[in-house]
Design a protein around this motif. Structure first.
Motif, PDB file in Angstrom:
ATOM      1  N   ILE A  60       0.411  -1.043  -0.144  1.00 53.29           N
ATOM      2  CA  ILE A  60      -0.050  -0.419   0.246  1.00 53.29           C
ATOM      3  C   ILE A  60       0.645   1.292   0.112  1.00 53.29           C
ATOM      4  O   ILE A  60       1.521   1.028   0.443  1.00 53.29           O
ATOM      5  CB  ILE A  60      -0.832  -0.244   1.342  1.00 53.29           C
ATOM      6  CG1 ILE A  60       0.058   0.926   2.763  1.00 53.29           C
ATOM      7  CG2 ILE A  60      -2.680  -0.887   0.933  1.00 53.29           C
ATOM      8  CD1 ILE A  60      -1.354   0.433   3.738  1.00 53.29           C
ATOM      9  N   SER A  61       0.175   2.241  -0.350  1.00 56.59           N
ATOM     10  CA  SER A  61       0.994   3.904  -0.170  1.00 56.59           C
ATOM     11  C   SER A  61       0.049   4.833   0.009  1.00 56.59           C
ATOM     12  O   SER A  61      -1.286   4.036   0.577  1.00 56.59           O
ATOM     13  CB  SER A  61       1.258   4.500  -1.796  1.00 56.59           C
ATOM     14  OG  SER A  61       1.346   5.956  -1.824  1.00 56.59           O
ATOM     15  N   VAL A  62       0.631   4.926   1.682  1.00 58.72           N
ATOM     16  CA  VAL A  62      -0.244   5.481   2.734  1.00 58.72           C
ATOM     17  C   VAL A  62       0.431   7.036   2.043  1.00 58.72           C
ATOM     18  O   VAL A  62       1.358   7.699   2.404  1.00 58.72           O
ATOM     19  CB  VAL A  62      -0.278   5.082   3.477  1.00 58.72           C
ATOM     20  CG1 VAL A  62      -0.741   5.761   4.575  1.00 58.72           C
ATOM     21  CG2 VAL A  62      -0.318   3.914   3.699  1.00 58.72           C
ATOM     22  N   GLU A 103       0.143   4.788  12.720  1.00 59.99           N
ATOM     23  CA  GLU A 103       0.143   3.644  11.926  1.00 59.99           C
ATOM     24  C   GLU A 103      -0.056   2.308  13.210  1.00 59.99           C
ATOM     25  O   GLU A 103      -0.809   1.576  12.970  1.00 59.99           O
ATOM     26  CB  GLU A 103       1.515   3.317  11.507  1.00 59.99           C
ATOM     27  CG  GLU A 103       2.183   4.582  10.024  1.00 59.99           C
ATOM     28  CD  GLU A 103       3.647   3.341  10.692  1.00 59.99           C
ATOM     29  OE1 GLU A 103       4.152   3.646   8.479  1.00 59.99           O
ATOM     30  OE2 GLU A 103       5.049   3.996  10.704  1.00 59.99           O
ATOM     31  N   TRP A 111      -5.585  -0.878   6.908  1.00 59.13           N
ATOM     32  CA  TRP A 111      -4.070  -2.057   6.893  1.00 59.13           C
ATOM     33  C   TRP A 111      -3.888  -3.307   7.653  1.00 59.13           C
ATOM     34  O   TRP A 111      -4.437  -3.569   9.085  1.00 59.13           O
ATOM     35  CB  TRP A 111      -3.133  -1.361   6.352  1.00 59.13           C
ATOM     36  CG  TRP A 111      -2.426  -0.336   7.398  1.00 59.13           C
ATOM     37  CD1 TRP A 111      -1.705  -0.617   8.758  1.00 59.13           C
ATOM     38  CD2 TRP A 111      -2.175   0.900   7.623  1.00 59.13           C
ATOM     39  NE1 TRP A 111      -1.476   0.012   9.474  1.00 59.13           N
ATOM     40  CE2 TRP A 111      -1.689   1.574   8.557  1.00 59.13           C
ATOM     41  CE3 TRP A 111      -2.950   2.077   6.391  1.00 59.13           C
ATOM     42  CZ2 TRP A 111      -1.616   2.471   9.347  1.00 59.13           C
ATOM     43  CZ3 TRP A 111      -2.685   2.873   6.879  1.00 59.13           C
ATOM     44  CH2 TRP A 111      -2.521   3.961   8.061  1.00 59.13           C
ATOM     45  N   ASP A 114       1.680  -1.953   9.950  1.00 59.09           N
ATOM     46  CA  ASP A 114       1.697  -1.310   8.439  1.00 59.09           C
ATOM     47  C   ASP A 114       3.617  -1.942   7.620  1.00 59.09           C
ATOM     48  O   ASP A 114       3.883  -1.188   7.595  1.00 59.09           O
ATOM     49  CB  ASP A 114       2.251  -0.163   9.517  1.00 59.09           C
ATOM     50  CG  ASP A 114       3.531  -0.252  10.612  1.00 59.09           C
ATOM     51  OD1 ASP A 114       3.387  -1.665  10.993  1.00 59.09           O
ATOM     52  OD2 ASP A 114       4.343   0.427  11.695  1.00 59.09           O
ATOM     53  N   THR A 117       3.207  -1.076   3.999  1.00 55.18           N
ATOM     54  CA  THR A 117       3.713   0.579   3.122  1.00 55.18           C
ATOM     55  C   THR A 117       4.671   0.289   2.721  1.00 55.18           C
ATOM     56  O   THR A 117       5.462   0.766   3.333  1.00 55.18           O
ATOM     57  CB  THR A 117       3.086   1.493   4.480  1.00 55.18           C
ATOM     58  OG1 THR A 117       2.400   1.403   5.811  1.00 55.18           O
ATOM     59  CG2 THR A 117       3.796   2.901   3.862  1.00 55.18           C
ATOM     60  N   LEU A 120       5.010   6.396   1.580  1.00 52.47           N
ATOM     61  CA  LEU A 120       4.361   7.194   2.730  1.00 52.47           C
ATOM     62  C   LEU A 120       4.955   7.955   2.263  1.00 52.47           C
ATOM     63  O   LEU A 120       5.763   8.743   2.359  1.00 52.47           O
ATOM     64  CB  LEU A 120       4.986   6.566   3.942  1.00 52.47           C
ATOM     65  CG  LEU A 120       4.911   7.546   5.264  1.00 52.47           C
ATOM     66  CD1 LEU A 120       3.011   7.333   5.264  1.00 52.47           C
ATOM     67  CD2 LEU A 120       5.738   6.846   6.247  1.00 52.47           C
ATOM     68  N   VAL A 136      -5.616   5.735   2.164  1.00 52.03           N
ATOM     69  CA  VAL A 136      -4.495   4.535   1.049  1.00 52.03           C
ATOM     70  C   VAL A 136      -5.249   4.467  -0.062  1.00 52.03           C
ATOM     71  O   VAL A 136      -6.452   4.245  -0.516  1.00 52.03           O
ATOM     72  CB  VAL A 136      -5.390   3.375   2.573  1.00 52.03           C
ATOM     73  CG1 VAL A 136      -4.877   2.054   1.889  1.00 52.03           C
ATOM     74  CG2 VAL A 136      -5.334   4.104   4.256  1.00 52.03           C
TER      75      VAL A 136
END
Length: 139
Positions: A60-62, A103, A111, A114, A117, A120, A136
């Motif tokens: 994921i990109s947060v 997080e 998620w 963390d 990730t 970020l 997210v």
């Protein structure tokens, strides 16, 4: 992309405290940090349910935006400059400490962990009131 907005004043991760119980030592968060994590987790659970949000299984990109309230002791002019982004919060707590508490609070809610990730993006700004914006994206 899923965007979450939380009307909660951000609290940075404080140093853990230690308590001796018998022969063992137990580490725990200070009360203010623990309360923030609990409150944010509950707010996120409600928001995720309302959006029928499914926790991503992969990377994921947060994007996290931490908004701190302007100081009441500042003049109206200085408060407005801060809200407009002309004055930025370069004082403690550090942005990285805010990110850590956020997080931790959102693990298992937005998620699985963390460690998923891989990207970020974060910022720390002033606003009329404290709040958090978390975006997210599954990669």
């Amino acid at each position: 992309m899923t965007l979450f907005k939380f009307d909660i004043e951000p609290v940075a991760q404080a140093r853990p405290r230690a308590a001796r119980i018998g022969n063992s030592i137990r580490m725990y968060d200070p009360k203010k940090t623990a309360n923030f994590k609990t409150d944010l987790r509950m707010m996120a659970q409600i928001a995720a349910r309302g959006k029928s949000y499914k926790i991503p299984n992969g990377a994921i990109s947060v994007n996290i935006q931490v908004v701190r309230p302007v100081l009441k002791s500042w003049s109206r002019k200085k408060q407005q400059e801060a809200i407009n982004g002309l004055i930025l919060p370069t004082t403690k707590p550090d942005l990285s400490n805010y990110i850590k508490s956020i997080e931790d609070a959102l693990n298992g809610v937005l998620w699985h962990d963390d460690n998923a990730t891989v990207q970020l993006i974060s910022s720390k700004r002033y606003g009329q009131t404290g709040r958090l914006v978390v975006e997210v994206n599954e990669i």
